[in-house]
Enzyme design. Structure first.
Site, PDB file in Angstrom:
ATOM      1  N   SER A 173       0.574   5.617   6.266  1.00  0.00           N
ATOM      2  CA  SER A 173       1.509   4.500   6.426  1.00  0.00           C
ATOM      3  C   SER A 173       1.562   3.696   5.135  1.00  0.00           C
ATOM      4  O   SER A 173       0.631   3.711   4.339  1.00  0.00           O
ATOM      5  CB  SER A 173       1.076   3.592   7.575  1.00  0.00           C
ATOM      6  N   LYS A 199       0.829  -1.211   0.000  1.00  0.00           N
ATOM      7  CA  LYS A 199       0.000   0.000   0.000  1.00  0.00           C
ATOM      8  C   LYS A 199       0.863   1.261   0.000  1.00  0.00           C
ATOM      9  O   LYS A 199       1.749   1.406   0.828  1.00  0.00           O
ATOM     10  CB  LYS A 199      -0.916   0.022   1.230  1.00  0.00           C
ATOM     11  N   LEU A 242      -4.204  -0.293   7.748  1.00  0.00           N
ATOM     12  CA  LEU A 242      -2.928   0.395   7.651  1.00  0.00           C
ATOM     13  C   LEU A 242      -3.297   1.850   7.380  1.00  0.00           C
ATOM     14  O   LEU A 242      -4.004   2.149   6.417  1.00  0.00           O
ATOM     15  CB  LEU A 242      -2.092  -0.194   6.510  1.00  0.00           C
ATOM     16  N   ASP A 243      -2.857   2.762   8.245  1.00  0.00           N
ATOM     17  CA  ASP A 243      -3.283   4.154   8.179  1.00  0.00           C
ATOM     18  C   ASP A 243      -2.985   4.781   6.829  1.00  0.00           C
ATOM     19  O   ASP A 243      -2.071   4.359   6.113  1.00  0.00           O
ATOM     20  CB  ASP A 243      -2.599   4.973   9.278  1.00  0.00           C
ATOM     21  N   ILE A 244      -3.708   5.841   6.509  1.00  0.00           N
ATOM     22  CA  ILE A 244      -3.555   6.525   5.226  1.00  0.00           C
ATOM     23  C   ILE A 244      -2.135   7.035   5.030  1.00  0.00           C
ATOM     24  O   ILE A 244      -1.619   7.054   3.909  1.00  0.00           O
ATOM     25  CB  ILE A 244      -4.589   7.678   5.104  1.00  0.00           C
TER      26      ILE A 244
END
Length: 237
Positions: free
Chosen positions: A108, A55, A104-106
């Site tokens: 990260s 990502k 998974l944070d934006i």
């Protein structure tokens, strides 16, 4: 064998028998009952895919929110990693029910698992899951951005490993160690929202980069940013 939703589908398809009779939805069973599952259910399950995505920053893990694009939008033939050893080939039905197993944070990057298989999701994010996840975290300490290791107190590093609480709950023990003078390696067995960033804030660190590199036994490896591959038949979390 399957998720609750998959079990409902199997029952609706008539693939489940109790004591030789096709089971209706909601049937109560006992320890002495004989439950059989048709092989068609196994074949149906084997067609379900699990996808590993590297990502990039700026994508959200789940549903679109605040105008940001969900990571699943990156799953298409153009972004399929050319070196994927899997024999699977992309087809649009693989997007049906494809959901992230964990977030998974934006801001990260790194390994994000998307799956159609409820068994995989339960392994990773089920209530009784203790699967560890590994991250590389670049940090600053006050105004110090280089050789943070030299000025960061050892007792604060010990607190990162065990001794912090979030949302009124003590965190499980973690493994935290220096990867290099500006980067920490975190290994966690839980996944509270923005956990690593909040842990670092509690000890005076500011996270300037966060990358997940492993979930269980599955690693990000050489998968390029923004590309994806299939979980191989011999890979296990």
């Amino acid at each position: 064998m399957c998720s609750r939703r998959e079990a409902d589908d199997w029952i609706a398809q008539g693939w489940v028998k109790v004591n030789g009779q096709v089971a209706p939805m909601g049937l109560q069973v006992h320890a002495t009952d004989r439950i059989e599952v048709d092989k068609k259910a196994q074949g149906f399950q084997e067609q379900r895919v699990t996808i590993l995505l590297h990502k990039p920053m700026g994508y959200v893990s789940g549903q679109a929110e605040d105008g940001h694009t969900p990571a699943v939008a990156l799953i298409n033939p153009r972004t399929h990693w050319r070196e994927d050893p899997s024999r699977n080939r992309f087809s649009p039905p693989q997007l049906r029910g494809l959901a992230p197993a964990g977030r998974l944070d934006i801001d990260s990057v790194g390994l994000l698992v998307l799956t159609q298989d409820g068994r995989v999701a339960r392994q990773i994010i089920g209530e009784d899951s203790s699967m560890d996840k590994e991250y590389l975290v670049r940090v600053q300490y006050g105004d110090v951005a280089t050789n943070v290791q030299a000025v960061f107190p050892a007792q604060q590093l010990a607190r990162l490993c065990h001794g912090l609480s979030l949302d009124g709950q003590a965190l499980k023990p973690a493994r935290v160690e220096w990867q290099n003078p500006e980067q920490l390696r975190f290994v966690l067995t839980e996944g509270k929202k923005r956990q690593i960033r909040r842990m670092c804030e509690l000890v005076g660190l500011r996270v300037v980069g966060l990358k997940r590199i492993r979930i269980g036994r599955v690693t990000l490896g050489n998968l390029p940013v923004g590309q994806w591959r299939y979980l191989g038949p011999h890979e296990q979390f």
